[in-house]
Design an enzyme around this catalytic site. Structure first.
Site, PDB file in Angstrom:
ATOM      1  N   ASN A  91       6.920   6.802  27.840  1.00 28.46           N
ATOM      2  CA  ASN A  91       6.645   6.508  26.317  1.00 28.46           C
ATOM      3  C   ASN A  91       7.462   7.066  25.344  1.00 28.46           C
ATOM      4  O   ASN A  91       8.174   7.977  25.821  1.00 28.46           O
ATOM      5  CB  ASN A  91       5.288   6.763  26.218  1.00 28.46           C
ATOM      6  CG  ASN A  91       4.185   6.277  26.981  1.00 28.46           C
ATOM      7  OD1 ASN A  91       4.369   5.130  27.466  1.00 28.46           O
ATOM      8  ND2 ASN A  91       3.091   6.797  27.148  1.00 28.46           N
ATOM      9  N   SER A 137      -6.023   5.364  29.914  1.00 29.04           N
ATOM     10  CA  SER A 137      -5.769   3.919  30.146  1.00 29.04           C
ATOM     11  C   SER A 137      -5.653   3.793  31.677  1.00 29.04           C
ATOM     12  O   SER A 137      -5.401   4.878  32.406  1.00 29.04           O
ATOM     13  CB  SER A 137      -4.875   3.186  29.673  1.00 29.04           C
ATOM     14  OG  SER A 137      -3.764   3.779  29.947  1.00 29.04           O
ATOM     15  N   ASN A 184     -15.217   7.855  20.433  1.00 22.31           N
ATOM     16  CA  ASN A 184     -15.160   7.570  19.118  1.00 22.31           C
ATOM     17  C   ASN A 184     -16.406   6.906  18.553  1.00 22.31           C
ATOM     18  O   ASN A 184     -17.000   6.109  19.335  1.00 22.31           O
ATOM     19  CB  ASN A 184     -13.826   7.410  18.506  1.00 22.31           C
ATOM     20  CG  ASN A 184     -13.224   6.570  18.841  1.00 22.31           C
ATOM     21  OD1 ASN A 184     -13.865   5.311  19.221  1.00 22.31           O
ATOM     22  ND2 ASN A 184     -11.655   6.374  19.132  1.00 22.31           N
ATOM     23  N   GLU A 187     -15.818   3.131  20.039  1.00 22.91           N
ATOM     24  CA  GLU A 187     -16.029   3.086  21.347  1.00 22.91           C
ATOM     25  C   GLU A 187     -17.480   3.155  21.626  1.00 22.91           C
ATOM     26  O   GLU A 187     -17.962   2.398  22.524  1.00 22.91           O
ATOM     27  CB  GLU A 187     -15.443   4.405  21.912  1.00 22.91           C
ATOM     28  CG  GLU A 187     -13.711   4.258  22.405  1.00 22.91           C
ATOM     29  CD  GLU A 187     -13.032   5.370  22.350  1.00 22.91           C
ATOM     30  OE1 GLU A 187     -11.974   5.311  22.705  1.00 22.91           O
ATOM     31  OE2 GLU A 187     -13.610   6.387  22.415  1.00 22.91           O
ATOM     32  N   PRO A 224     -11.943  12.939  10.981  1.00 23.08           N
ATOM     33  CA  PRO A 224     -11.854  14.107   9.720  1.00 23.08           C
ATOM     34  C   PRO A 224     -13.428  14.513   9.669  1.00 23.08           C
ATOM     35  O   PRO A 224     -13.607  15.469   8.954  1.00 23.08           O
ATOM     36  CB  PRO A 224     -11.300  13.655   8.737  1.00 23.08           C
ATOM     37  CG  PRO A 224     -11.188  11.927   8.924  1.00 23.08           C
ATOM     38  CD  PRO A 224     -11.352  11.763  10.131  1.00 23.08           C
ATOM     39  N   ASP A 253      -7.702  14.168  23.141  1.00 23.39           N
ATOM     40  CA  ASP A 253      -7.623  14.915  24.522  1.00 23.39           C
ATOM     41  C   ASP A 253      -7.873  16.450  24.302  1.00 23.39           C
ATOM     42  O   ASP A 253      -8.339  16.996  25.254  1.00 23.39           O
ATOM     43  CB  ASP A 253      -6.149  14.615  25.084  1.00 23.39           C
ATOM     44  CG  ASP A 253      -5.909  13.216  25.592  1.00 23.39           C
ATOM     45  OD1 ASP A 253      -7.058  12.691  25.976  1.00 23.39           O
ATOM     46  OD2 ASP A 253      -4.891  12.608  25.633  1.00 23.39           O
ATOM     47  N   VAL A 277     -14.277  20.551  18.619  1.00 18.15           N
ATOM     48  CA  VAL A 277     -13.900  20.007  17.300  1.00 18.15           C
ATOM     49  C   VAL A 277     -12.917  20.884  16.880  1.00 18.15           C
ATOM     50  O   VAL A 277     -11.711  20.611  16.208  1.00 18.15           O
ATOM     51  CB  VAL A 277     -15.238  20.151  16.104  1.00 18.15           C
ATOM     52  CG1 VAL A 277     -14.547  20.054  14.827  1.00 18.15           C
ATOM     53  CG2 VAL A 277     -16.164  19.113  16.498  1.00 18.15           C
ATOM     54  N   ASN A 286      -0.402  19.889  14.246  1.00 15.98           N
ATOM     55  CA  ASN A 286       0.775  20.021  14.906  1.00 15.98           C
ATOM     56  C   ASN A 286       1.533  18.751  14.797  1.00 15.98           C
ATOM     57  O   ASN A 286       1.021  17.563  15.089  1.00 15.98           O
ATOM     58  CB  ASN A 286       0.708  20.378  16.285  1.00 15.98           C
ATOM     59  CG  ASN A 286       0.461  21.824  16.279  1.00 15.98           C
ATOM     60  OD1 ASN A 286       0.841  22.629  15.589  1.00 15.98           O
ATOM     61  ND2 ASN A 286      -0.414  22.502  17.368  1.00 15.98           N
ATOM     62  N   GLY A 288       4.187  15.565  16.177  1.00 19.42           N
ATOM     63  CA  GLY A 288       4.310  14.797  17.441  1.00 19.42           C
ATOM     64  C   GLY A 288       3.450  14.876  18.336  1.00 19.42           C
ATOM     65  O   GLY A 288       2.249  15.141  18.223  1.00 19.42           O
TER      66      GLY A 288
HETATM   67  N1  LIG Z   1      -8.100  13.918  10.061  1.00 13.66           N
HETATM   68  C1  LIG Z   1      -8.421  14.867  10.990  1.00 13.66           C
HETATM   69  N2  LIG Z   1      -8.840  15.974  10.109  1.00 13.66           N
HETATM   70  C2  LIG Z   1      -9.697  17.051  10.756  1.00 13.66           C
HETATM   71  N3  LIG Z   1      -9.908  17.030  12.104  1.00 13.66           N
HETATM   72  C3  LIG Z   1      -9.446  15.641  12.661  1.00 13.66           C
HETATM   73  C4  LIG Z   1      -8.893  14.611  12.100  1.00 13.66           C
HETATM   74  N4  LIG Z   1      -8.832  13.654  12.988  1.00 13.66           N
HETATM   75  C5  LIG Z   1      -9.150  14.066  14.267  1.00 13.66           C
HETATM   76  N5  LIG Z   1      -9.784  15.488  14.034  1.00 13.66           N
HETATM   77  C6  LIG Z   1     -10.403  16.189  15.028  1.00 13.66           C
HETATM   78  O1  LIG Z   1     -10.066  15.671  16.435  1.00 13.66           O
HETATM   79  C7  LIG Z   1     -11.265  15.124  17.058  1.00 13.66           C
HETATM   80  C8  LIG Z   1     -11.101  13.782  17.758  1.00 13.66           C
HETATM   81  O2  LIG Z   1     -10.621  12.932  16.902  1.00 13.66           O
HETATM   82  P1  LIG Z   1     -10.968  11.349  17.021  1.00 13.66           P
HETATM   83  O3  LIG Z   1     -12.649  11.346  16.523  1.00 13.66           O
HETATM   84  O4  LIG Z   1     -10.052  10.777  15.934  1.00 13.66           O
HETATM   85  O5  LIG Z   1     -10.925  10.913  18.369  1.00 13.66           O
HETATM   86  P2  LIG Z   1     -10.087   9.826  19.148  1.00 13.66           P
HETATM   87  O6  LIG Z   1     -10.299   8.557  18.127  1.00 13.66           O
HETATM   88  O7  LIG Z   1     -10.913   9.648  20.468  1.00 13.66           O
HETATM   89  O8  LIG Z   1      -8.595  10.127  19.060  1.00 13.66           O
HETATM   90  P3  LIG Z   1      -7.537   9.653  20.079  1.00 13.66           P
HETATM   91  O9  LIG Z   1      -6.764   8.768  19.365  1.00 13.66           O
HETATM   92  O10 LIG Z   1      -6.932  11.004  20.167  1.00 13.66           O
HETATM   93  O11 LIG Z   1      -8.269   9.140  21.314  1.00 13.66           O
HETATM   94  C9  LIG Z   1     -12.463  15.068  15.624  1.00 13.66           C
HETATM   95  O12 LIG Z   1     -13.683  15.313  16.193  1.00 13.66           O
HETATM   96  C10 LIG Z   1     -12.004  16.315  14.952  1.00 13.66           C
HETATM   97  O13 LIG Z   1     -12.288  17.538  15.283  1.00 13.66           O
HETATM   98 MG   LIG Z   2     -10.050   8.833  22.134  1.00 12.00          MG
END
Ligand SMILES: Nc1ncnc2c1ncn2[C@@H]1O[C@H](COP(=O)(O)OP(=O)(O)OP(=O)(O)O)[C@@H](O)[C@H]1O
Ligand SMILES: [Mg+2]
Length: 316
Positions: A91, A137, A184, A187, A224, A253, A277, A286, A288
């Site tokens: 990727n 996936s 999320n 999902e 968030p 992940d 969390v 972080n 990238g």
């Molecule tokens: N903008 C943000 N600020 C603070 N914490 C965040 C933010 N985005 C994600 N997180 C943290 O990361 C966790 C997982 O994020 P998210 O709910 O976006 O999962 P996801 O949609 O499955 O992400 P991915 O795209 O990696 O699969 C959240 O529960 C939170 O703790």
């Molecule tokens: Mg996810």
């Protein structure tokens, strides 16, 4: 407790940056950074960062597969790679530094036959995991419902199955039943057949999933807004601290890594979700594809715990 991660569609992640993306011109990029990628592999990397161990099981093809293996070995992650024909996918992501926007190009990956997937499952069985984690996936060649087989397999070998995926793959596995889901909001909505759940419907939706026997614990990640932990006994919101967001790649992940590690250490569901969390939010700090720093997790976790102590309902 033994943790095994399964990555059916691993990748070598290449990232670079350029000041501006301009068509038809040569763009001078920064040196390429290589990372091991794919859901389960990321979870294994996260567990290692927390000081834990797991074994990452995945198919490996060609020179790219070998490269992936050596990167993981350098990161001190235990691996069991099964050699397959074809070339492990690569990727590519580019960050445009002028805008700080990230462009992510993901490739489909080589075909994996059901027979090859079965070979991976036999490797998993030999490792006798207490927790089996699958994330990401499915590669071309496997039916959309393949995680249902993995869920049935996990039951057979007495492993608690934790799955982080989406759509039909998630629905099929949930029908078979598993231990923990980390959907999320989108999902979870799809899983319960709703277009988009409102915040005040999330606990009922997750509880419904549990009552239907699809899983025992749900941690709904809310970006968030943190996460909502739901079990048969109740639910609790775990807020995410405000952090300076740089890239949300790998947040999901990282969250799963934190939760599985916590479970394997015998922590409570509350602590599991708090650590999840903290890892997810630390990952957003972080740039990238880099996951998180353990010291950020420690600091965020202190905040999350104090918040919980202060605002959790107490009799008065
Ligand atoms: N903008 C943000 N600020 C603070 N914490 C965040 C933010 N985005 C994600 N997180 C943290 O990361 C966790 C997982 O994020 P998210 O709910 O976006 O999962 P996801 O949609 O499955 O992400 P991915 O795209 O990696 O699969 C959240 O529960 C939170 O703790
Ligand atoms: Mg996810």
């Amino acid at each position: 407790m033994k943790i095994v991660t399964l990555t059916l569609n691993p990748a070598l992640d290449k990232s670079s940056s350029v000041e501006r993306l301009i068509p038809e011109q040569k763009m001078r990029c920064t040196p390429l950074q290589l990372d091991a990628g794919g859901g389960g592999i990321n979870v294994s990397k996260g567990i290692r960062k927390l000081g834990g161990r797991s074994t990452a099981v995945f198919p490996s093809g060609g020179a790219t597969g070998l490269r992936l293996q050596s990167i993981l070995q350098e990161a001190d992650v235990d691996i069991r790679a099964h050699t397959v024909q074809g070339e492990t996918r690569e990727n590519f992501s580019v960050t445009e530094t002028a805008t700080n926007l990230q462009y992510r190009f993901t490739m489909p990956g080589p075909e994996l036959t059901e027979q090859q997937a079965e070979a991976l499952l036999s490797i998993v069985a030999q490792l006798h995991p207490d927790y089996l984690v699958a994330s990401g996936s499915l590669p071309p060649g496997l039916p959309e419902t393949y995680y249902e087989k993995v869920a049935a397999f996990a039951k057979k070998i007495n492993a608690r199955f934790i799955l982080d995926t989406s759509g039909a793959a998630l629905a099929a596995a949930a029908d078979e039943g598993l231990y923990l889901l980390k959907p999320n909001l989108g999902e979870l909505s799809a899983l319960v057949g709703v277009k988009k759940l409102e915040m005040n419907q999330v606990d009922d939706a997750a509880l419904e999933v549990i009552r239907q026997g699809k899983c025992e614990v749900v941690v709904v990640s809310l970006g968030p807004q943190g996460a909502l932990l739901v079990t048969r006994d109740g639910f609790e919101h775990i807020p995410a601290p405000t952090a300076e967001k740089r890239s949300t790649v790998g947040a999901g992940d990282s969250m799963v890594a934190g939760m599985v590690w916590a479970l394997s250490e015998g922590k409570s569901f509350r602590e599991m979700a708090q650590i999840g969390v903290a890892c997810g939010t630390a990952a957003t700090m972080n740039p990238g594809t880099e996951l998180f720093h353990a010291d950020d997790v420690e600091r965020l976790l202190t905040w999350i715990r104090e918040y919980g102590e202060r605002y959790r309902f107490k009799d008065f």
